[in-house]
Design a protein around this motif. Structure first.
Motif, mmCIF file in Angstrom:
data_model
loop_
_atom_site.group_PDB
_atom_site.id
_atom_site.type_symbol
_atom_site.label_atom_id
_atom_site.label_comp_id
_atom_site.label_asym_id
_atom_site.label_seq_id
_atom_site.Cartn_x
_atom_site.Cartn_y
_atom_site.Cartn_z
ATOM 1 N N LEU A 59 0.818 -1.214 0.000
ATOM 2 C CA LEU A 59 0.000 0.000 0.000
ATOM 3 C C LEU A 59 0.855 1.268 0.000
ATOM 4 O O LEU A 59 0.420 2.308 -0.511
ATOM 5 C CB LEU A 59 -0.964 -0.018 1.180
ATOM 6 N N THR A 60 2.045 1.191 0.547
ATOM 7 C CA THR A 60 2.973 2.331 0.433
ATOM 8 C C THR A 60 3.318 2.560 -1.031
ATOM 9 O O THR A 60 3.352 3.711 -1.498
ATOM 10 C CB THR A 60 4.245 2.092 1.253
ATOM 11 N N ASP A 61 3.565 1.494 -1.768
ATOM 12 C CA ASP A 61 3.845 1.629 -3.195
ATOM 13 C C ASP A 61 2.676 2.285 -3.923
ATOM 14 O O ASP A 61 2.861 3.164 -4.772
ATOM 15 C CB ASP A 61 4.129 0.257 -3.812
ATOM 16 N N GLU A 62 1.463 1.862 -3.577
ATOM 17 C CA GLU A 62 0.303 2.452 -4.238
ATOM 18 C C GLU A 62 0.167 3.935 -3.905
ATOM 19 O O GLU A 62 -0.161 4.759 -4.778
ATOM 20 C CB GLU A 62 -0.979 1.717 -3.833
ATOM 21 N N TYR A 63 0.430 4.299 -2.660
ATOM 22 C CA TYR A 63 0.353 5.710 -2.271
ATOM 23 C C TYR A 63 1.390 6.543 -3.018
ATOM 24 O O TYR A 63 1.089 7.642 -3.508
ATOM 25 C CB TYR A 63 0.536 5.841 -0.758
ATOM 26 N N LEU A 64 2.602 6.036 -3.134
ATOM 27 C CA LEU A 64 3.626 6.763 -3.883
ATOM 28 C C LEU A 64 3.272 6.819 -5.366
ATOM 29 O O LEU A 64 3.605 7.795 -6.051
ATOM 30 C CB LEU A 64 4.995 6.120 -3.664
ATOM 31 N N ASP A 65 2.569 5.812 -5.860
ATOM 32 C CA ASP A 65 2.046 5.868 -7.229
ATOM 33 C C ASP A 65 1.003 6.983 -7.367
ATOM 34 O O ASP A 65 0.917 7.640 -8.417
ATOM 35 C CB ASP A 65 1.399 4.536 -7.616
#
Length: 447
Positions: free
Chosen positions: A89-95
């Motif tokens: 979910l951190t990856d998605e937020y940075l996306d």
């Protein structure tokens, strides 16, 4: 009469990123994406978005993102093992930030905890291990480690407001240890990350206050030079903010750190933190007055010894004066002040301004176009408007120019309201400037 004079031959470096924010857009990469303010982020051109307090917001990923203990959920696990981390979910937020065209400014640590029991703000059991965990979060984000990415995130900030709550850390919502413990954590992490990533900017610690023995102890403890020094302030007036800009610079000079960036990465209008003062503050942040305050702070700091400003907060919350909390795509008056400043930022080269008269704030820039941005801001005003002369020098020696007026007031959202044409390289106009209105004047050469 008040007067703003701009000589476009008098340049003064680059336009600085004064319109950065805390936290990114709301956006989903699925059929569930019913709302998004990523387009508004792109239009405003926010250069950086700091990741502090991101994990408060459910639609970003809530308690599964950004914070160290949210990603590395079991401190007893092996920090070199990719399976010890939960990056999804951190990856998605940075996306989401990438979708909004904004670069992450990554805060390593934890969100603030205003609860009677603290969970993630206590000192880690092993400071060196904590630093190694930070290292691998960076490697995941920038070097593709653990099925990661190559985001080229430049700024990495160690902790948030470790001085909030006094000298002993008791009941602190940000650091539940002693100052000496924090100095150790900061230095171990700083030295480790600078050794691993010499080309990145590692710094912090986002100070709550620039006064007292806490900060003196911090600087004396440093084992390596941070790339930036970050700090916070909230105020209803511009002058106290400028005073702290210089105080931060004084601290850096005292310890031979003049070349270290000074970053004010939390600021907003706050008249008081309690009862009616707090309610007034929140309402003001979302009003035209709040947008004028934004303009006054950004334009003033452009000419002061501070390298970056980061408005708190673009996350849907009570202190967001940029977007409606329930309808995140709906832009408030405060959004347009940052949107207008981005027009200066896009021109790259800053131009000096000379201001005669009180409570008028302005900044100018040139590049493909020539721009002047200004507002009349005062916390407790007595005049509803100020007659103001705008004097332009060395505009364009050989061509006629068009002067366009873009207005932010109760009836306009950075809209074009007037145009004039001039054939002289030097000219002036007079405007009746309403309190809290922001203007952006654009000078373009006629064909």
């Amino acid at each position: 009469m008040n007067r703003i004079t701009v000589d476009f031959n008098e340049t003064c470096g680059k336009v600085k990123p004064m319109h950065c924010v805390n936290n990114g857009p709301v956006h989903k990469f699925s059929s569930e994406n019913r709302i998004s303010n990523a387009p508004a982020f792109r239009e405003a051109g926010f250069p950086y978005a700091r990741t502090h307090d991101s994990s408060y917001y459910t639609d970003y990923g809530g308690s599964h993102i950004i914070d160290i203990n949210m990603i590395f959920t079991d401190f007893d696990k092996d920090p070199y093992d990719p399976d010890s981390y939960d990056f999804v979910l951190t990856d998605e937020y940075l996306d989401m930030m990438e979708a909004g065209g904004v670069k992450p400014f990554y805060r390593l640590g934890s969100k603030i905890e205003h609860w009677v029991k603290k969970y993630n703000t206590l000192p880690p059991k092993d400071f060196k291990k904590w630093a190694v965990i930070c290292e691998h979060i960076i490697r995941h984000c920038n070097e593709g480690w653990a099925n990661g990415h190559h985001r080229n995130i430049e700024y990495w900030e160690i902790w948030n407001e470790p001085d909030l709550g006094g000298e002993d850390g008791k009941n602190s919502p940000c650091w539940g240890g002693t100052p000496e413990q924090f100095y150790d954590l900061f230095n171990i992490t700083l030295c480790h990350l600078k050794e691993c990533f010499p080309d990145l900017k590692i710094g912090g610690p986002s100070m709550c206050s620039l006064k007292g023995t806490w900060l003196d102890g911090f600087f004396k403890s440093l084992k390596a030079k941070p790339d930036f020094f970050s700090w916070h302030t909230y105020s209803p007036d511009v002058a106290p903010i400028i005073e702290l800009v210089h105080l931060a610079q004084d601290w850096l000079k005292k310890y031979g750190l003049e070349d270290v960036e000074s970053i004010l990465d939390e600021w907003n209008y706050v008249d008081g933190w309690w009862l009616d003062d707090w309610i007034t503050s929140l309402k003001t942040e979302k009003s035209l007055k709040g947008s004028s305050f934004n303009t006054a702070v950004m334009t003033s700091c452009q000419y002061e010894p501070v390298d970056m400003l980061m408005y708190y907060d673009a996350r849907p919350c009570e202190m967001n004066g940029l977007f409606a909390t329930d309808y995140v795509w709906e832009r408030l008056k405060g959004y347009f002040s940052l949107y207008m400043f981005n027009k200066l930022y896009m021109q790259n080269t800053a131009v000096k301004v000379n201001i005669e008269g009180g409570d008028i704030y302005a900044a100018a820039a040139k590049g493909d176009e020539k721009l002047l941005m200004f507002t009349y801001y005062i916390n407790n005003f007595s005049e509803s408007s100020k007659k103001t002369e705008l004097v332009f020098k060395n505009v364009c020696p050989e061509k006629r120019v068009t002067l366009e007026y873009y207005c932010l007031d109760e009836d306009h959202d950075a809209e074009l309201i007037k145009t004039e044409s001039f054939s002289s390289s030097d000219f002036s106009v007079v405007i009746d400037l309403p309190v809290y209105a922001t203007y952006l004047l654009r000078i373009i050469e006629e064909e």
